[in-house]
Design a protein around this motif. Structure first.
Motif, short mmCIF file in Angstrom:
data_model
loop_
_atom_site.label_atom_id
_atom_site.label_comp_id
_atom_site.label_asym_id
_atom_site.label_seq_id
_atom_site.Cartn_x
_atom_site.Cartn_y
_atom_site.Cartn_z
N ILE A 130 0.86 -1.18 0.00
CA ILE A 130 0.00 0.00 0.00
C ILE A 130 0.89 1.23 0.00
O ILE A 130 1.83 1.33 0.78
CB ILE A 130 -0.94 0.00 1.21
CG1 ILE A 130 -1.82 -1.25 1.18
CG2 ILE A 130 -1.80 1.26 1.22
CD1 ILE A 130 -2.69 -1.42 2.39
N THR A 131 0.57 2.18 -0.89
CA THR A 131 1.39 3.39 -1.02
C THR A 131 0.47 4.57 -1.33
O THR A 131 -0.75 4.43 -1.38
CB THR A 131 2.46 3.19 -2.13
OG1 THR A 131 3.33 4.30 -2.11
CG2 THR A 131 1.83 3.05 -3.50
N ASP A 132 1.06 5.74 -1.56
CA ASP A 132 0.28 6.92 -1.96
C ASP A 132 0.73 7.36 -3.35
O ASP A 132 1.75 6.92 -3.86
CB ASP A 132 0.42 8.05 -0.94
CG ASP A 132 1.84 8.57 -0.81
OD1 ASP A 132 2.77 7.87 -1.24
OD2 ASP A 132 2.02 9.66 -0.29
N SER A 133 -0.05 8.25 -3.97
CA SER A 133 0.23 8.63 -5.35
C SER A 133 1.53 9.41 -5.50
O SER A 133 2.16 9.35 -6.55
CB SER A 133 -0.94 9.43 -5.92
OG SER A 133 -1.15 10.60 -5.17
N ALA A 134 1.95 10.12 -4.47
CA ALA A 134 3.20 10.87 -4.56
C ALA A 134 4.41 9.94 -4.67
O ALA A 134 5.43 10.29 -5.26
CB ALA A 134 3.35 11.79 -3.36
N SER A 135 4.30 8.74 -4.13
CA SER A 135 5.39 7.78 -4.16
C SER A 135 5.50 7.03 -5.49
O SER A 135 6.51 6.40 -5.77
CB SER A 135 5.23 6.75 -3.05
OG SER A 135 5.20 7.39 -1.80
N ILE A 136 4.47 7.08 -6.29
CA ILE A 136 4.43 6.34 -7.56
C ILE A 136 5.34 6.99 -8.60
O ILE A 136 6.02 6.32 -9.34
CB ILE A 136 2.98 6.26 -8.10
CG1 ILE A 136 2.11 5.47 -7.15
CG2 ILE A 136 2.95 5.65 -9.49
CD1 ILE A 136 2.50 4.04 -7.00
N GLY A 137 5.34 8.29 -8.66
CA GLY A 137 6.13 8.98 -9.67
C GLY A 137 5.31 9.28 -10.91
O GLY A 137 4.18 8.82 -11.07
N ARG A 138 5.91 10.06 -11.79
CA ARG A 138 5.21 10.46 -13.01
C ARG A 138 5.43 9.43 -14.10
O ARG A 138 6.23 8.52 -13.97
CB ARG A 138 5.70 11.83 -13.46
CG ARG A 138 5.40 12.89 -12.42
CD ARG A 138 5.78 14.25 -12.88
NE ARG A 138 7.13 14.28 -13.46
CZ ARG A 138 7.65 15.32 -14.06
NH1 ARG A 138 6.95 16.41 -14.16
NH2 ARG A 138 8.87 15.28 -14.54
N GLY A 139 4.73 9.62 -15.18
CA GLY A 139 4.88 8.73 -16.32
C GLY A 139 3.59 8.00 -16.62
O GLY A 139 2.57 8.19 -15.97
#
Length: 86
Positions: free
Chosen positions: A6-15
Motif C-alpha cells: 500500500i502506497t500513496d500517489s506521490a510515491s508512484i512517480g510520473r509517467g
C-alpha cells in the motif's frame, strides 16, 4: 497469495503505464497495479490508497462495508481476475 503493498500517489512517480486495453494511463492517477514476477522477485499487487478513495463522498466512507467494497473492487481489477490483461 500475492503480497499487497500500500502506497500513496506521490510515491508512484510520473509517467505512463504500459499499454492496457489499448491505451496508457497516468501512473499517479491509477488506483492499483499488478507487478509481475521479475528477476526472481515474486509478483505483487500495489494499491494507491489516496486514489482508491478519491471521488467517493467522505460521509459514505465512514461505513466499513463501503470501504471494504471500494478496496475489493481495486484488488479484483489489479489481480487480473476481471479478464483485462495488458
Amino acid at each position: 497469495m500475492l503480497p499487497i503493498k500500500i502506497t500513496d500517489s506521490a510515491s508512484i512517480g510520473r509517467g505512463k503505464t504500459h499499454r492496457v486495453v489499448g491505451r496508457k494511463y497516468d501512473r499517479n492517477a491509477c488506483r492499483g497495479f499488478y507487478c509481475q514476477e521479475w528477476h526472481g522477485k515474486p509478483a505483487w499487487i500495489q494499491l494507491v490508497a489516496d486514489n482508491i478513495v478519491a471521488g467517493y463522498p467522505t460521509f459514505l466512507l465512514r461505513f466499513q462495508l463501503l470501504r471494504d467494497l471500494v478496496v475489493a473492487e481495486v484488488l479484483y481489477n489489479a489481480s487480473g481476475l476481471d479478464g483485462r490483461q495488458g
